[in-house]
Design an enzyme around this catalytic site. Structure first.
Site, short mmCIF file in Angstrom:
data_model
loop_
_atom_site.label_atom_id
_atom_site.label_comp_id
_atom_site.label_asym_id
_atom_site.label_seq_id
_atom_site.Cartn_x
_atom_site.Cartn_y
_atom_site.Cartn_z
N THR A 86 0.86 -1.18 0.00
CA THR A 86 0.00 0.00 0.00
C THR A 86 0.90 1.23 0.00
O THR A 86 0.92 2.00 0.97
CB THR A 86 -0.93 0.02 1.23
OG1 THR A 86 -0.14 -0.13 2.42
CG2 THR A 86 -1.94 -1.10 1.16
N THR A 121 -1.37 -2.61 5.90
CA THR A 121 -1.75 -1.37 6.57
C THR A 121 -2.56 -0.53 5.59
O THR A 121 -2.06 -0.13 4.55
CB THR A 121 -0.50 -0.60 7.02
OG1 THR A 121 0.26 -1.43 7.90
CG2 THR A 121 -0.89 0.68 7.75
N LEU A 151 4.50 -6.18 13.20
CA LEU A 151 5.78 -6.88 13.14
C LEU A 151 6.93 -5.88 13.05
O LEU A 151 6.93 -5.01 12.18
CB LEU A 151 5.82 -7.81 11.92
CG LEU A 151 4.68 -8.83 11.79
CD1 LEU A 151 4.84 -9.63 10.51
CD2 LEU A 151 4.64 -9.73 13.01
N GLY A 254 18.74 9.67 17.61
CA GLY A 254 19.52 9.25 16.45
C GLY A 254 19.31 10.17 15.27
O GLY A 254 19.10 11.37 15.44
N GLY A 258 13.12 5.56 9.65
CA GLY A 258 12.96 5.23 8.23
C GLY A 258 12.18 3.93 8.12
O GLY A 258 11.35 3.62 8.96
N CYS A 261 7.39 1.37 7.21
CA CYS A 261 6.14 1.62 7.93
C CYS A 261 5.97 3.05 8.41
O CYS A 261 5.04 3.75 8.00
CB CYS A 261 6.04 0.66 9.12
SG CYS A 261 5.88 -1.08 8.65
N LYS A 322 17.53 0.12 10.16
CA LYS A 322 17.75 -0.36 11.52
C LYS A 322 18.54 -1.67 11.41
O LYS A 322 18.62 -2.26 10.33
CB LYS A 322 16.42 -0.60 12.23
CG LYS A 322 15.54 -1.66 11.59
CD LYS A 322 14.22 -1.85 12.32
CE LYS A 322 14.39 -2.62 13.60
NZ LYS A 322 13.11 -3.01 14.21
#
Length: 437
Positions: A86, A121, A151, A254, A258, A261, A322
């Site tokens: 999406t 989503t 998740l 930080g 990003g 999501c 990450k």
């Protein structure tokens, strides 16, 4: 239970594999023939810790199958998960063309009752739109359910197998019974299955991600203020996080958030608010601040070099947004690279998992190193953009021999300030005291 999962991206593949792990027969469908062939041959197309073990085990035991044949996949499936992209459109709204297109295809194939689950989503009201597609194309009874995923990349398997909660939006008692049975094995420790209406379920996912993005952004703002007033953000973070009402998580400062999501979900919620004549000011500020934060490390570099980095060469550790993922979507590292190159610098990068994806995105814009230390050769300074564990305790003696200068710009606050002082580094991190050699 027989289950079909439409889409084998990050969410679809984790969902299908983990559902198979509790004894369900799962068929995953994708239109990408090459990708399906690789999965049929036992190749996991994404990097996610722990996924490969479950993937291979359930294929070997015949509970996990991959196909391009939608009709075959849904024929006997009682539950059909739609785990499709999406992406944000040009106006920031979520693009529902994949969801509605799949719904139309499925609606022309169903011959008996099915539960159709939106796992993607999606904006508030999407379940109604999907239901309308089925109503227009078939008289067969279906229940359209909202079941958003929560998740976290890097621990997605654990999150699915042991969820904090399962959110299900449906008004159908029949669907509630089936999904209570389906999710029962995952909540044996007592974590809740939360049933609600479809629209509340859809909004829950956007609200959760937007709140976490806001929490991250707030702490980044605090860190920036710490540098101006001489406070230590690590101390502030601990003091704030010890308050049970706030909690310790998502308070590490930080270089911005990003991934797949947070950026698109915050943007989509703002768009939904705008469409309903509501000015969601706090989230608009979150987006604006986060964009600036992604290149704050470059601001520090430019200040150190008196706004002239033409001809400078930098090493960059970390590309993924990450650690423990190869996902580089909206990763701050990409913004840092772009800004450095535009200013006339060259960059050599290393990431344990994300380099292939970056190569596919930006080609030869940077050099790609074989390991973290070879990335340092002849570099004027080291920049750190991702907090991979392998970067946390490096061989500083080796770093000293490879870097031209003992200069580190750390966007993830990996190193102890006193240690960096003792070793004679110029060390510029986020929200902490500046260490100068």
């Amino acid at each position: 239970m027989k289950i079909a999962v439409i889409g084998t991206g990050y969410v679809g593949l984790v969902t299908g594999t983990c559902l198979a792990e509790t004894g369900n027969d799962v068929i995953c469908v994708d239109i990408n023939e090459a990708k399906v062939k690789k999965m049929q041959d036992g190749e996991v197309p994404i990097y996610e810790p722990g996924l490969d073990l479950l993937f291979h085990r359930n294929i070997a035991q015949g509970r996990l199958i991959f196909t391009t044949d939608l009709a075959m996949a849904i024929k006997e499936a009682k539950v059909i998960f739609m785990a499709l992209p999406t992406p944000p459109g040009g106006d920031g709204a979520a693009d529902l063309s994949y969801i509605l297109g799949a719904a139309k295809d499925i609606s022309k194939l169903v011959t008996e009752y099915k539960i159709i689950i939106n796992k993607s989503t999606v904006p508030v009201g999407t379940a109604d739109k999907v239901k309308a597609v089925f109503t227009a194309n078939t008289d067969i009874e279906v229940d359209v359910v909202s079941n958003p995923e929560f998740l976290r990349e890097g621990v997605a398997v654990e999150d699915f197998m042991k969820p904090d909660r399962v959110v299900i939006g449906t008004s159908s008692e029949k669907a509630k019974k089936v999904l209570t049975d389906l999710y029962g094995p995952y909540v044996r420790q007592g974590n809740p299955i939360l049933f609600m209406d479809e629209r509340s379920s859809e909004l829950t996912k956007y609200a959760a991600n937007s709140f976490l993005a806001t929490k991250i952004t707030f702490m980044n703002e605090v860190a920036n203020l710490c540098e101006l007033v001489g406070a230590d953000v690590d101390a502030v973070r601990k003091g704030v996080g010890s308050d049970d009402r706030i909690g310790k998580r998502f308070l590490f400062p930080g270089i911005g958030y990003g991934g797949s999501c947070f950026p698109k979900d915050v943007q989509a919620l703002v768009k939904a608010a705008d469409e309903n004549n509501y000015d969601f000011q706090i989230l608009k500020s979150v987006m604006e601040i986060n964009e600036k934060q992604k290149t704050i490390l470059v601001d520090k570099v430019l200040k150190y070099y008196k706004n002239d980095i033409k001809g400078k060469h930098f090493a960059l550790w970390g590309l993924a947004f990450k650690p423990e993922t190869d996902d580089v979507r909206e990763a701050p590292a990409l913004y840092i690279i772009d800004a450095l190159v535009k200013a006339g610098a060259t960059v050599t990068v290393f990431d344990p998992e994300g380099m292939e994806n970056v190569k596919n995105m930006i080609g030869d814009k940077v050099e790609f190193a074989a390991d973290q230390y070879s990335a340092l050769n002849n570099a004027d300074a080291l920049l750190i953009a991702t907090e991979w564990s392998v970067f946390r305790n490096p061989d500083f003696d080796k770093i000293d021999t490879l870097l031209k200068n003992k200069v580190v710009f750390d966007g993830r606050n990996l190193y102890d300030l006193e240690k960096m002082i003792d070793m004679g580094y110029y060390y510029n991190s986020i929200g902490r005291k500046l260490v100068e050699n």
